[in-house]
Design a protein around this motif. Structure first.
Motif, PDB file in Angstrom:
ATOM      1  N   ALA A  34      -9.848 -30.344 127.203  1.00  0.00           N
ATOM      2  CA  ALA A  34     -11.087 -29.889 127.843  1.00  0.00           C
ATOM      3  C   ALA A  34     -12.049 -31.047 128.063  1.00  0.00           C
ATOM      4  N   ALA A  35     -12.110 -31.967 127.117  1.00  0.00           N
ATOM      5  CA  ALA A  35     -13.024 -33.099 127.230  1.00  0.00           C
ATOM      6  C   ALA A  35     -12.441 -34.232 128.058  1.00  0.00           C
ATOM      7  N   GLY A  36     -11.129 -34.209 128.280  1.00  0.00           N
ATOM      8  CA  GLY A  36     -10.514 -35.236 129.101  1.00  0.00           C
ATOM      9  C   GLY A  36     -10.694 -36.622 128.512  1.00  0.00           C
ATOM     10  N   PRO A  37     -10.992 -37.631 129.356  1.00  0.00           N
ATOM     11  CA  PRO A  37     -11.110 -39.015 128.876  1.00  0.00           C
ATOM     12  C   PRO A  37     -12.172 -39.206 127.803  1.00  0.00           C
ATOM     13  N   TYR A  38     -13.198 -38.351 127.784  1.00  0.00           N
ATOM     14  CA  TYR A  38     -14.261 -38.513 126.794  1.00  0.00           C
ATOM     15  C   TYR A  38     -13.774 -38.258 125.365  1.00  0.00           C
ATOM     16  N   SER A  39     -12.632 -37.602 125.223  1.00  0.00           N
ATOM     17  CA  SER A  39     -12.133 -37.316 123.868  1.00  0.00           C
ATOM     18  C   SER A  39     -11.295 -38.453 123.312  1.00  0.00           C
ATOM     19  N   THR A  40     -10.895 -39.382 124.174  1.00  0.00           N
ATOM     20  CA  THR A  40      -9.955 -40.413 123.725  1.00  0.00           C
ATOM     21  C   THR A  40     -10.581 -41.418 122.767  1.00  0.00           C
ATOM     22  N   PRO A  41     -11.675 -42.088 123.154  1.00  0.00           N
ATOM     23  CA  PRO A  41     -12.288 -43.019 122.183  1.00  0.00           C
ATOM     24  C   PRO A  41     -13.140 -42.252 121.181  1.00  0.00           C
ATOM     25  N   PHE A  42     -13.098 -42.689 119.938  1.00  0.00           N
ATOM     26  CA  PHE A  42     -13.984 -42.043 118.984  1.00  0.00           C
ATOM     27  C   PHE A  42     -14.497 -43.066 117.982  1.00  0.00           C
ATOM     28  N   ILE A  43     -15.728 -42.852 117.561  1.00  0.00           N
ATOM     29  CA  ILE A  43     -16.376 -43.722 116.582  1.00  0.00           C
ATOM     30  C   ILE A  43     -16.454 -42.925 115.285  1.00  0.00           C
ATOM     31  N   HIS A  44     -15.845 -43.437 114.214  1.00  0.00           N
ATOM     32  CA  HIS A  44     -15.803 -42.670 112.963  1.00  0.00           C
ATOM     33  C   HIS A  44     -17.199 -42.265 112.497  1.00  0.00           C
ATOM     34  N   GLU A  45     -18.169 -43.175 112.649  1.00  0.00           N
ATOM     35  CA  GLU A  45     -19.522 -42.858 112.200  1.00  0.00           C
ATOM     36  C   GLU A  45     -20.124 -41.701 112.988  1.00  0.00           C
ATOM     37  N   ALA A  46     -19.659 -41.512 114.235  1.00  0.00           N
ATOM     38  CA  ALA A  46     -20.193 -40.422 115.052  1.00  0.00           C
ATOM     39  C   ALA A  46     -19.775 -39.062 114.522  1.00  0.00           C
ATOM     40  N   MET A  47     -18.781 -39.030 113.618  1.00  0.00           N
ATOM     41  CA  MET A  47     -18.353 -37.775 113.026  1.00  0.00           C
ATOM     42  C   MET A  47     -19.205 -37.397 111.822  1.00  0.00           C
ATOM     43  N   GLU A  48     -20.180 -38.227 111.496  1.00  0.00           N
ATOM     44  CA  GLU A  48     -21.115 -37.908 110.422  1.00  0.00           C
ATOM     45  C   GLU A  48     -22.302 -37.144 110.990  1.00  0.00           C
ATOM     46  N   ALA A  49     -22.788 -36.170 110.274  1.00  0.00           N
ATOM     47  CA  ALA A  49     -23.962 -35.424 110.709  1.00  0.00           C
ATOM     48  C   ALA A  49     -25.156 -36.373 110.784  1.00  0.00           C
ATOM     49  N   GLY A  50     -25.905 -36.301 111.876  1.00  0.00           N
ATOM     50  CA  GLY A  50     -27.099 -37.117 112.009  1.00  0.00           C
ATOM     51  C   GLY A  50     -26.874 -38.478 112.642  1.00  0.00           C
ATOM     52  N   TRP A  51     -25.657 -38.756 113.112  1.00  0.00           N
ATOM     53  CA  TRP A  51     -25.382 -40.047 113.765  1.00  0.00           C
ATOM     54  C   TRP A  51     -26.264 -40.198 114.999  1.00  0.00           C
ATOM     55  N   GLN A  52     -26.933 -41.333 115.103  1.00  0.00           N
ATOM     56  CA  GLN A  52     -27.866 -41.570 116.205  1.00  0.00           C
ATOM     57  C   GLN A  52     -27.409 -42.696 117.140  1.00  0.00           C
ATOM     58  N   GLY A  53     -26.260 -43.273 116.880  1.00  0.00           N
ATOM     59  CA  GLY A  53     -25.801 -44.393 117.694  1.00  0.00           C
ATOM     60  C   GLY A  53     -25.213 -43.957 119.025  1.00  0.00           C
ATOM     61  N   ASP A  54     -24.786 -44.939 119.804  1.00  0.00           N
ATOM     62  CA  ASP A  54     -24.182 -44.656 121.110  1.00  0.00           C
ATOM     63  C   ASP A  54     -22.798 -44.056 120.911  1.00  0.00           C
ATOM     64  N   GLN A  55     -22.426 -43.163 121.808  1.00  0.00           N
ATOM     65  CA  GLN A  55     -21.082 -42.616 121.798  1.00  0.00           C
ATOM     66  C   GLN A  55     -20.704 -42.247 123.220  1.00  0.00           C
ATOM     67  N   VAL A  56     -19.412 -42.186 123.462  1.00  0.00           N
ATOM     68  CA  VAL A  56     -18.906 -41.849 124.788  1.00  0.00           C
ATOM     69  C   VAL A  56     -18.849 -40.328 124.923  1.00  0.00           C
ATOM     70  N   GLY A  57     -19.459 -39.798 125.971  1.00  0.00           N
ATOM     71  CA  GLY A  57     -19.440 -38.362 126.187  1.00  0.00           C
ATOM     72  C   GLY A  57     -20.419 -37.637 125.292  1.00  0.00           C
ATOM     73  N   ALA A  58     -20.348 -36.307 125.312  1.00  0.00           N
ATOM     74  CA  ALA A  58     -21.232 -35.476 124.508  1.00  0.00           C
ATOM     75  C   ALA A  58     -20.864 -35.574 123.033  1.00  0.00           C
ATOM     76  N   ALA A  59     -21.806 -35.172 122.173  1.00  0.00           N
ATOM     77  CA  ALA A  59     -21.584 -35.274 120.723  1.00  0.00           C
ATOM     78  C   ALA A  59     -20.355 -34.489 120.276  1.00  0.00           C
ATOM     79  N   HIS A  60     -20.091 -33.352 120.959  1.00  0.00           N
ATOM     80  CA  HIS A  60     -18.950 -32.537 120.504  1.00  0.00           C
ATOM     81  C   HIS A  60     -17.600 -33.198 120.803  1.00  0.00           C
ATOM     82  N   CYS A  61     -17.609 -34.294 121.590  1.00  0.00           N
ATOM     83  CA  CYS A  61     -16.355 -34.989 121.894  1.00  0.00           C
ATOM     84  C   CYS A  61     -15.903 -35.914 120.762  1.00  0.00           C
ATOM     85  N   ALA A  62     -16.852 -36.331 119.915  1.00  0.00           N
ATOM     86  CA  ALA A  62     -16.560 -37.369 118.921  1.00  0.00           C
ATOM     87  C   ALA A  62     -15.369 -37.058 118.021  1.00  0.00           C
TER      88      ALA A  62
END
Length: 392
Positions: free
Chosen positions: A332-360
């Motif tokens: 469903a997320a397509g290319p936005y689901s491919t890269p992920f930042i481990h820190e973005a999977m923490e609640a409250g992450w404020q850094g840059d990420q690719v796509g919407a937060a739910h893609c992380a």
């Protein structure tokens, strides 16, 4: 066969729903609903909340400190917890080893271990699989040699889930190598703080530290930590595995994740695609079918009939469904689901990420769930067991 809930059962459901709403921490629920990383504190905090209510062992009979609920009540409790966003209870203590201790353990073992499991204070790990001994557990090689009032344990266990947090581990060990494999196995409880126990992390495909190798180097284990009789561990292992494989099916979590899939599909603009919606519909049909299978088992238990021997079937269908919903979320997320930042999977992450937060977490979960058709006995082996025991 009546698959409808009675008014009394519906009232019980409402009571559980209200209790969970009042006691489930919102930060934990937020993590669960958004598939963010759960840490030990999150898991143990919820376990202790349940423990104070006497519900961490929700399937336990009253004689051992449980609520004494019947099969339908247990199912409703699990469903309401899952739908509310409660984390899945780590099963090794309350769901796996506790029933074995209740059924086969000594009074001293019951009094020593069950209270700590119920309270959520003592973390248990499972020591079954070994290198070369996964689905074929009868081939375990970890040895326990009896010397006086102790067993000396040497060997290795692997894929020990969350073993880095373990206080105790229940193990299958070989105590007699001169008989056929199933006849020479014993069930031993081992304090993981004992000298000679080493836990080494295994980093998984998704980059997470979820499983471990556990090494035993001349570990001394008191003889009183033997559950039941020596060389009868295979019987106890099969008793435990029936609980594990039913637990793996986890239809209630599948229902919650189905709703998450729909939210992601709508947010990513693919829900209006008829072909993609067809795939969601097919998944939903399979989840409903799995739920009906679970309810058939509950109906049989409720009416006092022999419960259907479908633990293997539940494991097969449940694990395949888990893989499908993680795959559809990533698609469903397509290319936005491919890269992920481990820190973005923490609640409250404020850094840059690719796509919407739910893609992380989508790629991470997809990779992680490749394991579900392997652990607890691979699905290929489970199909053979079902063919022999259910189909005849």
């Amino acid at each position: 066969m009546d698959l409808n809930f009675t008014p009394e059962e519906q009232a019980f459901r409402a009571e559980i729903r209200q209790w969970v709403a009042d006691h489930l921490p919102q930060d934990i629920s937020h993590k669960v609903h958004n598939a963010l990383r759960m840490n030990k504190d999150d898991l143990q905090r919820w376990a202790r909340i349940l423990g104070k209510q006497g519900w961490h062992g929700w399937a336990w009979p009253k004689q051992f400190g449980g609520p004494g609920w019947n099969a339908v009540q247990r199912h409703l409790f699990e469903e309401e917890c899952a739908l509310a966003g409660a984390p899945r209870v780590v099963p090794f203590g309350p769901v796996m080893v506790a029933p074995v201790i209740m059924a086969f353990g000594s009074r001293e073992q019951q009094e020593r271990h069950l209270p700590g499991i119920m309270s959520g204070d003592v973390w248990w790990s499972q020591g079954y699989s070994e290198p070369g001994s996964g689905s074929d557990l009868a081939s375990v090689k970890t040895r326990a040699e009896k010397r006086g009032d102790k067993y000396i344990v040497n060997g290795q266990k692997t894929w020990t889930t969350l073993g880095q947090y373990g206080d105790w581990i229940f193990c299958l060990v070989r105590t007699d190598a001169s008989v056929k494999p199933q006849a020479g196995i014993s069930f031993l409880l081992i304090d993981m703080k004992s000298p000679g126990v080493t836990v080494r992390p295994i980093i998984m495909l998704d980059g997470e530290h979820e499983v471990n190798e556990v090494f035993f180097d001349n570990v001394e284990v008191p003889v009183e930590n033997l559950v039941g009789e020596e060389n009868k561990g295979w019987t106890y292992a099969k008793y435990l595995l029936a609980h594990e494989r039913t637990n793996i099916a986890d239809v209630n979590r599948a229902k919650r994740e189905l709703e998450r899939l729909k939210r992601i599909a709508k947010a990513e603009g693919v829900y209006e695609d008829a072909r993609f919606r067809d795939q969601i519909a097919l998944l939903e049909v399979d989840i409903v079918a799995l739920e009906m299978m679970v309810l058939r088992v509950l109906s049989a238990e409720k009416s006092g009939k022999q419960s259907l021997d479908v633990a293997g079937l539940l494991k097969i269908r449940g694990s395949e469904i888990q893989q499908r919903y993680t795959e559809l979320m990533m698609l469903a997320a397509g290319p936005y689901s491919t890269p992920f930042i481990h820190e973005a999977m923490e609640a409250g992450w404020q850094g840059d990420q690719v796509g919407a937060a739910h893609c992380a977490p989508l790629a991470s979960h997809y990779f992680n769930y490749r394991k579900t058709t392997i652990y607890g006995g691979s699905n290929e082996v489970q199909r053979n067991i079902v063919a022999q025991t259910v189909l005849g």
